[in-house]
Enzyme design. Structure first.
Site, PDB file in Angstrom:
ATOM      1  N   GLU A 100      14.096  -5.911 -21.435  1.00 17.44           N
ATOM      2  CA  GLU A 100      15.116  -5.848 -20.389  1.00 17.44           C
ATOM      3  C   GLU A 100      14.948  -4.565 -19.558  1.00 17.44           C
ATOM      4  O   GLU A 100      15.025  -4.579 -18.337  1.00 17.44           O
ATOM      5  CB  GLU A 100      16.515  -5.903 -21.019  1.00 17.44           C
ATOM      6  CG  GLU A 100      17.636  -5.717 -20.030  1.00 17.44           C
ATOM      7  CD  GLU A 100      18.595  -6.892 -19.954  1.00 17.44           C
ATOM      8  OE1 GLU A 100      18.539  -7.781 -20.818  1.00 17.44           O
ATOM      9  OE2 GLU A 100      19.406  -6.905 -19.010  1.00 17.44           O
ATOM     10  N   GLY A 147      28.934 -11.552 -17.826  1.00 13.75           N
ATOM     11  CA  GLY A 147      29.260 -10.506 -18.793  1.00 13.75           C
ATOM     12  C   GLY A 147      29.369 -11.014 -20.218  1.00 13.75           C
ATOM     13  O   GLY A 147      29.917 -10.323 -21.075  1.00 13.75           O
ATOM     14  N   ASP A 204      23.934  -5.764 -26.641  1.00  7.36           N
ATOM     15  CA  ASP A 204      23.927  -7.216 -26.472  1.00  7.36           C
ATOM     16  C   ASP A 204      22.861  -7.888 -27.326  1.00  7.36           C
ATOM     17  O   ASP A 204      23.103  -8.911 -27.972  1.00  7.36           O
ATOM     18  CB  ASP A 204      23.705  -7.571 -24.994  1.00  7.36           C
ATOM     19  CG  ASP A 204      24.735  -6.908 -24.093  1.00  7.36           C
ATOM     20  OD1 ASP A 204      25.772  -6.449 -24.620  1.00  7.36           O
ATOM     21  OD2 ASP A 204      24.505  -6.834 -22.883  1.00  7.36           O
ATOM     22  N   GLU A 238      33.067   0.072 -24.842  1.00  2.13           N
ATOM     23  CA  GLU A 238      32.285  -0.283 -23.651  1.00  2.13           C
ATOM     24  C   GLU A 238      31.603   0.960 -23.088  1.00  2.13           C
ATOM     25  O   GLU A 238      32.227   2.025 -22.999  1.00  2.13           O
ATOM     26  CB  GLU A 238      33.230  -0.889 -22.612  1.00  2.13           C
ATOM     27  CG  GLU A 238      32.692  -2.075 -21.898  1.00  2.13           C
ATOM     28  CD  GLU A 238      32.397  -3.255 -22.829  1.00  2.13           C
ATOM     29  OE1 GLU A 238      31.214  -3.427 -23.194  1.00  2.13           O
ATOM     30  OE2 GLU A 238      33.322  -3.993 -23.158  1.00  2.13           O
ATOM     31  N   THR A 261      29.519   2.695 -24.446  1.00  2.00           N
ATOM     32  CA  THR A 261      29.268   3.693 -25.484  1.00  2.00           C
ATOM     33  C   THR A 261      27.864   3.526 -26.051  1.00  2.00           C
ATOM     34  O   THR A 261      27.327   4.446 -26.635  1.00  2.00           O
ATOM     35  CB  THR A 261      30.291   3.523 -26.625  1.00  2.00           C
ATOM     36  OG1 THR A 261      30.414   2.126 -26.894  1.00  2.00           O
ATOM     37  CG2 THR A 261      31.649   4.079 -26.222  1.00  2.00           C
TER      38      THR A 261
HETATM   39  C1  GLA Z   1      26.000  -4.433 -20.589  1.00  2.00           C
HETATM   40  C2  GLA Z   1      24.777  -3.803 -21.242  1.00  2.00           C
HETATM   41  C3  GLA Z   1      25.156  -3.185 -22.596  1.00  2.00           C
HETATM   42  C4  GLA Z   1      26.371  -2.267 -22.484  1.00  2.00           C
HETATM   43  C5  GLA Z   1      27.494  -2.931 -21.687  1.00  2.00           C
HETATM   44  C6  GLA Z   1      28.633  -1.995 -21.407  1.00  2.00           C
HETATM   45  O1  GLA Z   1      26.445  -5.520 -21.339  1.00  2.00           O
HETATM   46  O2  GLA Z   1      23.765  -4.755 -21.441  1.00  2.00           O
HETATM   47  O3  GLA Z   1      24.049  -2.507 -23.129  1.00  2.00           O
HETATM   48  O4  GLA Z   1      26.008  -1.035 -21.927  1.00  2.00           O
HETATM   49  O5  GLA Z   1      27.035  -3.470 -20.462  1.00  2.00           O
HETATM   50  O6  GLA Z   1      29.284  -1.655 -22.582  1.00  2.00           O
END
Ligand code: GLA
Length: 374
Positions: free
Chosen positions: A156, A120, A168, A35, A37
Site C-alpha cells: 500500500e 473507510g 487495517d 484513530e 494512532t
Molecule cells: C486509514 C489507514 C490506517 C489508519 C486510519 C486512521 O484507515 O489505512 O492505517 O491510519 O486510516 O486511524
C-alpha cells in the site's frame, strides 16, 4: 464457502476456463476507537466485519499472469505499473512477495467483494490481504500473518502510494469472531478483547455518509507529516512516547495533532478497561470523546459525520464517532439493539433536510478474519 467466495471461484472458472486452485477471503474492518494512532506507534481497537473480498487463484499455465474483477467485470494484466485501479492492490502485493525473494511464478486471480468501496471500511486492505493469503498458500510459503500484514502495508505504501499505518491489514488478517483486537502498533502484539454486544442488548450501527474519500488525495499524508514533525520537536521517536505535559512546547497544527494522538492513546487503554468490566456506558463516552478530538484537534471530520454523531447523542446512543481516516466515509455508533432502526431513520431525515447524500446503514457483528477456504 460463503457466497462471495463462490462468486470469486465462479468468476475464475468462467474467465479462465478451469477452476481455481484455491480461494481465500478477507474482511473489511470497523475501528471502534484509536484513530490515527497506528503510525504513531500507539493503540487501536478494530474488529472485522461481515463484508469480505474473496480471491480465487491458480497458476498461469501460459506464463501470462492475469487479474479479473467480477465487480468491475474487467481483466487486467498482472504485470503493470500503478494505474489508480483495483489492480494496483494485487499487483503491489505480488511485487512485495517478489521483493522478499519468494519464488512467485505468474498466477491468475479473480476477485469478488462486498466491502463498500472507499468508505473507510478497509476495502483496500481486504483485497490486499485476501491476495496475500491466497498467494502465500498457492506458493506454499507459510508466511506468519503478522509478516503478511507488514507485506500488505508495504504494498500500500510503496505501490499504491498511500502512507497508511498497519491497522487495517493487521485487523483483516488477525481479527477473530466475537472479539475486537487491541493492537499495539509499535510491538505489533495483538490481544483479542471479547465484545459480547448481543448479550448486553447492544449493536454497532455504521453509517456510510457516502462522501467518498480516497486516502491518496486527502489530508492523510499531511496529518502524518505533522505527527512526525511534532515527535521530532518533542525529541521522541514516535508520539506514542509523548506525555500530555510535554505538549506545551508545541504550537499550531503540531500541538493539535499531537494532543489528539496522546489523548486518543489514553482513551483506547481506558476503553479496554471499560470493555473488560462490561462497562459499555464508559466505553461509549470514550467514543464521543474520540470524535470530538478527531473533529477539533485532528480536523478530519465532515459536517455529515458530525451530524450523525450529534443525532446519535440526541437519541441517547451510548457512543458514536467517525471511524477510519475520516474526510467522509463512515461513522459508528454503539446503541441499544432495539434502537438501531430509530437512529437510522432520524439520521436519514436529518441528512435529507440538510441536503446531504442519502446515507447507507450497516449493522455489524465482530466477524472472522482472513481465511483460506478451499
Ligand atoms: C486509514 C489507514 C490506517 C489508519 C486510519 C486512521 O484507515 O489505512 O492505517 O491510519 O486510516 O486511524
Amino acid at each position: 464457502m460463503r457466497e462471495i467466495e463462490e462468486r470469486a471461484a465462479q468468476a475464475y472458472e468462467q474467465r479462465f476456463g478451469e477452476g481455481p486452485e484455491l480461494v481465500a477471503s478477507a474482511p473489511g474492518r470497523v475501528n471502534l476507537i484509536g484513530e490515527y494512532t497506528d503510525f504513531n506507534g500507539g493503540f487501536v481497537l478494530p474488529c472485522a466485519i461481515e463484508r469480505r473480498v474473496a480471491a480465487a487463484v491458480g497458476s498461469a499455465p501460459n506464463g501470462r499472469g492475469a487479474l479479473f474483477s467480477a465487480d468491475f467485470d474487467e481483466e487486467l494484466p498482472l504485470d503493470g505499473e500503478r494505474e489508480g485501479s483495483w489492480a494496483d492492490y494485487p499487483r503491489g502485493v505480488a511485487r512485495e512477495f517478489m521483493k522478499g525473494g519468494a519464488e512467485t511464478p505468474p498466477f491468475r486471480a479473480a476477485f469478488a467483494g462486498n466491502v463498500p468501496l472507499g468508505s473507510g471500511l478497509s476495502s483496500s486492505a481486504a483485497i490486499e490481504t485476501a491476495t496475500a493469503l491466497a498467494l502465500d498458500a498457492l506458493f506454499g510459503l507459510g508466511t506468519p500473518r503478522k509478516d503478511l500484514a507488514l507485506l500488505c502495508q508495504r504494498a500500500e505504501n510503496a505501490f499504491v502510494g498511500v502512507p497508511s499505518g498497519i491497522m487495517d491489514q493487521y485487523a483483516s488478517l488477525l481479527c477473530g469472531p466475537g472479539t475486537a483486537l487491541l493492537i499495539d502498533c509499535r510491538t505489533l502484539e495483538g490481544e483479542p478483547v471479547p465484545l459480547e454486544l448481543e448479550a448486553a442488548g447492544l449493536a454497532l450501527l455504521v453509517c456510510d455518509t457516502r462522501v467518498e474519500r480516497g486516502l491518496a488525495d486527502t489530508g492523510y499524508e499531511d496529518r502524518r507529516k505533522s505527527c512526525e514533525s511534532a515527535a521530532r520537536r518533542l525529541g521522541v521517536e514516535m508520539l506514542r512516547d509523548a506525555r500530555e505535559e510535554d505538549l506545551d512546547s508545541l504550537s499550531g497544527d503540531e500541538l493539535k495533532r499531537a494532543r489528539h494522538v496522546v489523548s486518543e492513546n489514553a482513551r483506547v487503554l481506558e476503553a479496554i478497561r471499560a470493555l473488560r468490566g462490561e462497562d459499555f456506558a464508559s466505553f461509549g463516552r470514550l467514543m464521543y470523546g474520540s470524535h470530538l478530538s478527531l473533529r477539533d484537534d485532528f480536523e478530519v471530520s465532515t459536517t455529515e459525520l458530525d451530524a450523525f454523531v450529534d443525532a446519535a447523542r440526541e437519541s441517547g446512543s451510548l457512543g458514536a464517532r467517525l471511524t477510519g481516516a475520516g474526510f467522509g466515509g463512515c461513522a459508528v455508533a454503539l446503541v441499544n439493539a432495539s434502537d438501531t432502526g430509530a437512529l437510522a431513520s432520524s439520521v436519514r431525515h436529518v441528512f435529507e433536510e440538510r441536503g446531504f447524500e442519502e446515507p447507507a446503514f450497516y449493522e455489524f457483528r465482530p466477524a472472522t478474519g482472513a481465511e483460506v477456504v478451499g
